[in-house]
Design a protein around this motif. Structure first.
Motif, PDB file in Angstrom:
ATOM      1  N   MET A 126     -11.283   7.124  34.333  1.00 61.77           N
ATOM      2  CA  MET A 126     -11.346   6.942  32.900  1.00 61.77           C
ATOM      3  C   MET A 126     -10.209   7.736  32.089  1.00 61.77           C
ATOM      4  O   MET A 126      -9.704   8.759  32.457  1.00 61.77           O
ATOM      5  CB  MET A 126     -12.539   7.745  32.687  1.00 61.77           C
ATOM      6  CG  MET A 126     -13.092   7.959  30.989  1.00 61.77           C
ATOM      7  SD  MET A 126     -14.616   8.813  30.595  1.00 61.77           S
ATOM      8  CE  MET A 126     -15.940   7.562  31.412  1.00 61.77           C
ATOM      9  N   GLU A 127      -9.582   7.031  31.326  1.00 59.53           N
ATOM     10  CA  GLU A 127      -8.678   7.612  30.233  1.00 59.53           C
ATOM     11  C   GLU A 127      -9.133   8.544  29.296  1.00 59.53           C
ATOM     12  O   GLU A 127     -10.423   8.464  28.842  1.00 59.53           O
ATOM     13  CB  GLU A 127      -7.732   6.262  29.679  1.00 59.53           C
ATOM     14  CG  GLU A 127      -7.369   5.353  30.512  1.00 59.53           C
ATOM     15  CD  GLU A 127      -6.135   5.888  31.354  1.00 59.53           C
ATOM     16  OE1 GLU A 127      -5.583   6.986  30.813  1.00 59.53           O
ATOM     17  OE2 GLU A 127      -5.632   5.546  32.401  1.00 59.53           O
ATOM     18  N   PRO A 128      -8.400   9.462  28.677  1.00 62.72           N
ATOM     19  CA  PRO A 128      -8.726  10.480  27.748  1.00 62.72           C
ATOM     20  C   PRO A 128      -9.379   9.751  26.529  1.00 62.72           C
ATOM     21  O   PRO A 128     -10.451  10.356  26.114  1.00 62.72           O
ATOM     22  CB  PRO A 128      -7.382  11.065  27.501  1.00 62.72           C
ATOM     23  CG  PRO A 128      -6.654  11.119  28.912  1.00 62.72           C
ATOM     24  CD  PRO A 128      -6.967   9.683  29.254  1.00 62.72           C
ATOM     25  N   TYR A 129      -8.749   8.764  26.052  1.00 64.21           N
ATOM     26  CA  TYR A 129      -9.400   8.109  24.706  1.00 64.21           C
ATOM     27  C   TYR A 129     -10.879   7.565  25.141  1.00 64.21           C
ATOM     28  O   TYR A 129     -11.514   7.728  24.004  1.00 64.21           O
ATOM     29  CB  TYR A 129      -8.297   6.976  24.260  1.00 64.21           C
ATOM     30  CG  TYR A 129      -8.507   5.642  25.076  1.00 64.21           C
ATOM     31  CD1 TYR A 129      -9.618   4.734  24.629  1.00 64.21           C
ATOM     32  CD2 TYR A 129      -7.786   5.387  26.246  1.00 64.21           C
ATOM     33  CE1 TYR A 129      -9.606   3.556  25.270  1.00 64.21           C
ATOM     34  CE2 TYR A 129      -7.803   4.220  26.798  1.00 64.21           C
ATOM     35  CZ  TYR A 129      -8.773   3.251  26.463  1.00 64.21           C
ATOM     36  OH  TYR A 129      -9.035   2.011  27.202  1.00 64.21           O
ATOM     37  N   GLU A 130     -11.192   7.181  26.104  1.00 60.51           N
ATOM     38  CA  GLU A 130     -12.529   6.760  26.607  1.00 60.51           C
ATOM     39  C   GLU A 130     -13.464   8.048  26.557  1.00 60.51           C
ATOM     40  O   GLU A 130     -14.562   7.789  25.908  1.00 60.51           O
ATOM     41  CB  GLU A 130     -12.684   6.209  27.976  1.00 60.51           C
ATOM     42  CG  GLU A 130     -11.739   4.771  28.213  1.00 60.51           C
ATOM     43  CD  GLU A 130     -11.805   4.188  29.271  1.00 60.51           C
ATOM     44  OE1 GLU A 130     -13.072   3.929  30.007  1.00 60.51           O
ATOM     45  OE2 GLU A 130     -11.159   4.603  30.200  1.00 60.51           O
ATOM     46  N   TYR A 131     -12.904   9.095  27.065  1.00 65.31           N
ATOM     47  CA  TYR A 131     -13.934  10.192  26.995  1.00 65.31           C
ATOM     48  C   TYR A 131     -14.035  10.910  25.582  1.00 65.31           C
ATOM     49  O   TYR A 131     -15.397  11.157  25.304  1.00 65.31           O
ATOM     50  CB  TYR A 131     -13.081  11.389  27.743  1.00 65.31           C
ATOM     51  CG  TYR A 131     -13.301  12.957  27.539  1.00 65.31           C
ATOM     52  CD1 TYR A 131     -14.266  13.488  28.620  1.00 65.31           C
ATOM     53  CD2 TYR A 131     -13.195  13.766  26.569  1.00 65.31           C
ATOM     54  CE1 TYR A 131     -14.633  14.526  28.613  1.00 65.31           C
ATOM     55  CE2 TYR A 131     -13.549  14.966  26.417  1.00 65.31           C
ATOM     56  CZ  TYR A 131     -14.519  15.352  27.707  1.00 65.31           C
ATOM     57  OH  TYR A 131     -15.013  16.576  27.496  1.00 65.31           O
TER      58      TYR A 131
END
Length: 374
Positions: A45-50
């Protein structure tokens, strides 16, 4: 060897998300770094998804956060659940014919327009301007939908009204002559194949149930219901929502309609989320329709039990695809399936649910299937 630029870029992405959402309840910046890093390792999971999923909310436990699927996982799940060589059955024309064979209610087909091989449902040609004129001279064909068989996200869909005298009104647009409609249909390339004409399916427009008119009378609104064929052969409902149109919308597509309301197993609607800002994840919630004021949260959808039964039946007839996202509307006589999709928009459903999918039977079997395929 460690790549410091890679880690600096990661920290910068977390910082951007933290800064954009710091006005909301959140765990501190370094906790967000810790959680984002571990979710990247665990679920890719990429930070922007978080940040789009608002996993910085202190009310969400770490165990709950680990259950959210990433875009990378979703892409792999969709690929393994529905092999690309099998998904042709969900082509709009193929599915309409297949569904009709097994008694699955779908919109009434008028014909298939193609300048080389087009035909009507009663076997006449539907290839030229004259063929279109002949078709539209039948004033019984009043409201209809013209949609390319190979496009996605409702691109190229025309919601039309046959006004006679060579005039076709396209809702949300303007009046066109049949010659102009012909030019529209022969100057597109949704199939991404140079030198080949797009093929358009023509259907009679479905008249939605009066319950849905409380939200919009300009758009035939539908539900998105994901079915899952388990390893034991049962069909489960993964999740469902109602796509609700805002003012000025004519085409049934979640991104365009903007509003999506989750549906309880009892058919009761939850509040709607406004998906007009999908980039940041700053979704507004609505208990009532923002234009009409009609209640959303707490309302019960008519024929919901029958809708679920229809979705399960349709899934059982396509056993070579394990999970399908169905677009289904309701009429005064019951549910009608528009189409099936092999892409699920799971990231949006996770946002609607406020929960991930990895701890569901669907998520568990999907991840297990992926492991076996590797």
């Amino acid at each position: 060897m460690l790549n410091p630029i890679k880690y600096l870029r990661f920290l910068l992405n977390v910082y951007k998300g933290w800064k954009a959402h710091k006005h909301e309840p959140h765990v501190n910046f370094w906790r967000q770094v810790y959680e984002s890093y571990n979710l990247l390792r665990l679920n890719k999971m990429e930070p922007y998804e978080y940040h789009k999923l608002k996993l910085y909310d202190p009310k969400i436990t770490w165990d709950e956060k680990k259950q959210f699927m990433s875009y990378n996982q979703i892409y792999l799940v969709e690929s393994y659940m529905n092999p690309r060589k099998e998904v042709a059955i969900l082509n709009k024309f193929n599915f309409s014919v297949y569904a009709n064979k097994f008694g699955i209610p779908t919109p009434e087909m008028i014909g298939l327009f193609n300048p080389v091989t087009g035909f009507t449902s009663n076997g006449k040609k539907l290839k030229t301007i004259d063929d279109l004129k002949q078709l539209f001279s039948n004033l019984d064909i009043k409201d209809l939908v013209i949609k390319p068989t190979s496009s996605g996200e409702s691109k190229g869909v025309l919601i039309c009204n046959n006004r006679g005298n060579n005039i076709i009104h396209v809702y949300g647009d303007k009046d066109y002559s049949i010659e102009e409609i012909y030019n529209k249909l022969t100057n597109t390339c949704f199939n991404n194949m140079k030198g080949m004409y797009d093929t358009y399916i023509l259907e009679k427009k479905v008249k939605q149930h009066k319950f849905l008119d409380n939200y919009s009378t300009t758009c035939t609104q539908g539900m998105r219901i994901i079915t899952f064929l388990t390893s034991s052969g049962d069909v489960e409902i993964v999740v469902s929502l109602l796509k609700i149109a805002k003012k000025g919308n004519y085409v049934d597509n979640l991104i365009r309609l903007n509003l999506g309301a989750g549906i309880e197993k009892t058919g009761i609607l939850r509040e709607a989320l406004d998906f007009s800002d999908t980039e940041t994840g700053n979704y507004i919630t609505w208990d009532k329709h923002p234009d009409t004021g009609y209640p959303i949260k707490g309302e019960k959808i008519p024929f919901f039990k029958e809708t679920i039964e229809l979705a399960k039946k349709a899934q059982s007839l396509i056993p070579f695809l394990r999970a399908i996202a169905w677009d289904i509307t309701i009429t005064e006589n019951g549910p009608v399936i528009f189409e099936g999709n092999y892409g699920y928009l799971i990231h949006m459903f996770q946002k609607l649910r406020g929960q991930g999918f990895l701890n569901t039977q669907f998520g568990a079997e999907a991840i297990n299937l992926m492991r076996k395929q590797r």
